[in-house]
Write a protein that holds these residues in place. Structure first.
Motif, PDB file in Angstrom:
ATOM      1  N   LEU A   1       0.848  -1.174   0.000  1.00 54.81           N
ATOM      2  CA  LEU A   1       0.000   0.000   0.000  1.00 54.81           C
ATOM      3  C   LEU A   1       0.898   1.244   0.000  1.00 54.81           C
ATOM      4  O   LEU A   1       1.989   1.243   0.571  1.00 54.81           O
ATOM      5  N   LYS A   2       0.424   2.315  -0.637  1.00 56.08           N
ATOM      6  CA  LYS A   2       1.244   3.523  -0.761  1.00 56.08           C
ATOM      7  C   LYS A   2       1.588   4.132   0.595  1.00 56.08           C
ATOM      8  O   LYS A   2       2.605   4.814   0.729  1.00 56.08           O
ATOM      9  N   ASP A   3       0.756   3.883   1.587  1.00 56.97           N
ATOM     10  CA  ASP A   3       1.041   4.414   2.915  1.00 56.97           C
ATOM     11  C   ASP A   3       2.381   3.931   3.447  1.00 56.97           C
ATOM     12  O   ASP A   3       3.002   4.595   4.286  1.00 56.97           O
ATOM     13  N   ARG A   4       2.833   2.761   2.977  1.00 57.77           N
ATOM     14  CA  ARG A   4       4.074   2.182   3.499  1.00 57.77           C
ATOM     15  C   ARG A   4       5.301   2.954   3.041  1.00 57.77           C
ATOM     16  O   ARG A   4       6.387   2.805   3.609  1.00 57.77           O
ATOM     17  N   VAL A   5       5.162   3.783   1.990  1.00 58.65           N
ATOM     18  CA  VAL A   5       6.312   4.544   1.500  1.00 58.65           C
ATOM     19  C   VAL A   5       6.824   5.479   2.584  1.00 58.65           C
ATOM     20  O   VAL A   5       8.014   5.813   2.636  1.00 58.65           O
ATOM     21  N   GLY A   6       5.937   5.917   3.487  1.00 54.71           N
ATOM     22  CA  GLY A   6       6.341   6.816   4.556  1.00 54.71           C
ATOM     23  C   GLY A   6       7.334   6.207   5.516  1.00 54.71           C
ATOM     24  O   GLY A   6       8.109   6.920   6.164  1.00 54.71           O
ATOM     25  N   ASP A   7       7.336   4.868   5.634  1.00 54.07           N
ATOM     26  CA  ASP A   7       8.336   4.171   6.448  1.00 54.07           C
ATOM     27  C   ASP A   7       9.520   3.895   5.532  1.00 54.07           C
ATOM     28  O   ASP A   7       9.618   2.837   4.906  1.00 54.07           O
ATOM     29  N   ILE A   8      10.422   4.856   5.458  1.00 49.73           N
ATOM     30  CA  ILE A   8      11.476   4.838   4.441  1.00 49.73           C
ATOM     31  C   ILE A   8      12.331   3.585   4.498  1.00 49.73           C
ATOM     32  O   ILE A   8      12.571   2.931   3.474  1.00 49.73           O
ATOM     33  N   ASP A   9      12.821   3.247   5.686  1.00 49.89           N
ATOM     34  CA  ASP A   9      13.711   2.085   5.804  1.00 49.89           C
ATOM     35  C   ASP A   9      13.006   0.808   5.351  1.00 49.89           C
ATOM     36  O   ASP A   9      13.585  -0.011   4.624  1.00 49.89           O
ATOM     37  N   ARG A  10      11.758   0.642   5.764  1.00 47.35           N
ATOM     38  CA  ARG A  10      11.016  -0.565   5.408  1.00 47.35           C
ATOM     39  C   ARG A  10      10.720  -0.600   3.907  1.00 47.35           C
ATOM     40  O   ARG A  10      10.805  -1.649   3.275  1.00 47.35           O
ATOM     41  N   PHE A  11      10.390   0.561   3.342  1.00 42.83           N
ATOM     42  CA  PHE A  11      10.096   0.618   1.913  1.00 42.83           C
ATOM     43  C   PHE A  11      11.334   0.297   1.081  1.00 42.83           C
ATOM     44  O   PHE A  11      11.277  -0.511   0.147  1.00 42.83           O
ATOM     45  N   VAL A  12      12.458   0.919   1.423  1.00 45.05           N
ATOM     46  CA  VAL A  12      13.701   0.670   0.682  1.00 45.05           C
ATOM     47  C   VAL A  12      14.097  -0.795   0.802  1.00 45.05           C
ATOM     48  O   VAL A  12      14.535  -1.418  -0.177  1.00 45.05           O
ATOM     49  N   ASP A  13      13.936  -1.351   1.988  1.00 49.49           N
ATOM     50  CA  ASP A  13      14.242  -2.771   2.179  1.00 49.49           C
ATOM     51  C   ASP A  13      13.352  -3.642   1.304  1.00 49.49           C
ATOM     52  O   ASP A  13      13.809  -4.643   0.745  1.00 49.49           O
ATOM     53  N   ALA A  14      12.076  -3.262   1.174  1.00 53.02           N
ATOM     54  CA  ALA A  14      11.147  -4.022   0.328  1.00 53.02           C
ATOM     55  C   ALA A  14      11.593  -3.973  -1.130  1.00 53.02           C
ATOM     56  O   ALA A  14      11.547  -4.992  -1.838  1.00 53.02           O
TER      57      ALA A  14
END
Length: 223
Positions: free
Chosen positions: A107-120
């Motif tokens: 979900l686009k909301d997850r982009v706000g968690d930068i570390d988790r998004f980059v890891d994904a």
């Protein structure tokens, strides 16, 4: 690591470019519609693509369709991380059903968690599978009374959801405050009930989710 971005919202597209560039990715193309995405994927052959499901001109499933076509015909196994505003179960199932290369659905909301998004993004680029916890939750809830998921216990369904999120047995054990041995028993029960025989393939955990997704009758995208 070379990356193509497809997002029609200019502010979010610019934010993704800055975020990913700052974390070591080379953004080789950033587009805002389906036809341009397919052209960019064909031309650039990136290591990974981050794609919005709904793109112009139709705002239905242009992003997903372009990514799937590229994976099938032009760049076999192209790693693709799909971004969506809402949980769209049909699109999640269709993306994962290819069983080829790295895939992800967030979900686009997850982009706000930068570390988790980059890891994904990195996990998908390396051939892994990333599923948003909310997507898994809704998919499991939808199918909880149907076969073969209907054979799973409540705890086994919870373990399957965490497996699909990429958690190891150790992490799942910590989440439920149980032993590794207890989690291993649950996972073996899941594999058995879903008809997944013993295999050295590390993706057997992912296959448990794919088996579930593919058991849903296919329908065409809704307008």
């Amino acid at each position: 690591m070379r990356i193509v971005i497809a997002e029609d919202l200019a502010l979010l597209r610019d934010g993704l470019i800055r975020l990913l560039s700052a974390n070591g990715f080379e953004v080789v193309a950033a587009v805002d519609n389906g036809p341009m995405l397919l052209d960019a994927l064909t031309r650039e052959r990136p290591d990974v693509a981050v794609v919005d499901v709904r793109l112009p001109p139709g705002y239905t499933d242009e992003g997903l369709r372009a990514a799937l076509e590229a994976r099938r015909r032009l760049v076999p196994g192209l790693p693709v991380l799909i971004l969506s505003q809402y949980v769209e179960q049909l699109y999640a199932r269709e993306l994962l059903s290819s069983r080829s290369g790295g895939v992800g659905y967030l979900l686009k909301d997850r982009v706000g968690d930068i570390d988790r998004f980059v890891d994904a993004v990195r996990q998908v680029a390396s051939g892994g599978t990333v599923m948003d916890p909310e997507v898994i939750s809704q998919l499991l809830t939808r199918r909880s009374r149907d076969e073969p998921l209907g054979e799973l216990t409540v705890r086994e369904r919870e373990v399957l959801a965490l497996m699909a999120e990429g958690l190891s047995n150790l992490a799942i054990a910590a989440r439920f405050q149980v032993t590794d041995k207890a989690v291993a028993k649950h996972t073996n029960n899941i594999f058995a009930k879903l008809g997944l025989p013993p295999s050295d393939d590390h993706n057997r955990r992912v296959m448990a989710v794919l088996t579930y997704l593919q058991s849903t009758p296919h329908r065409g995208p809704e307008p």
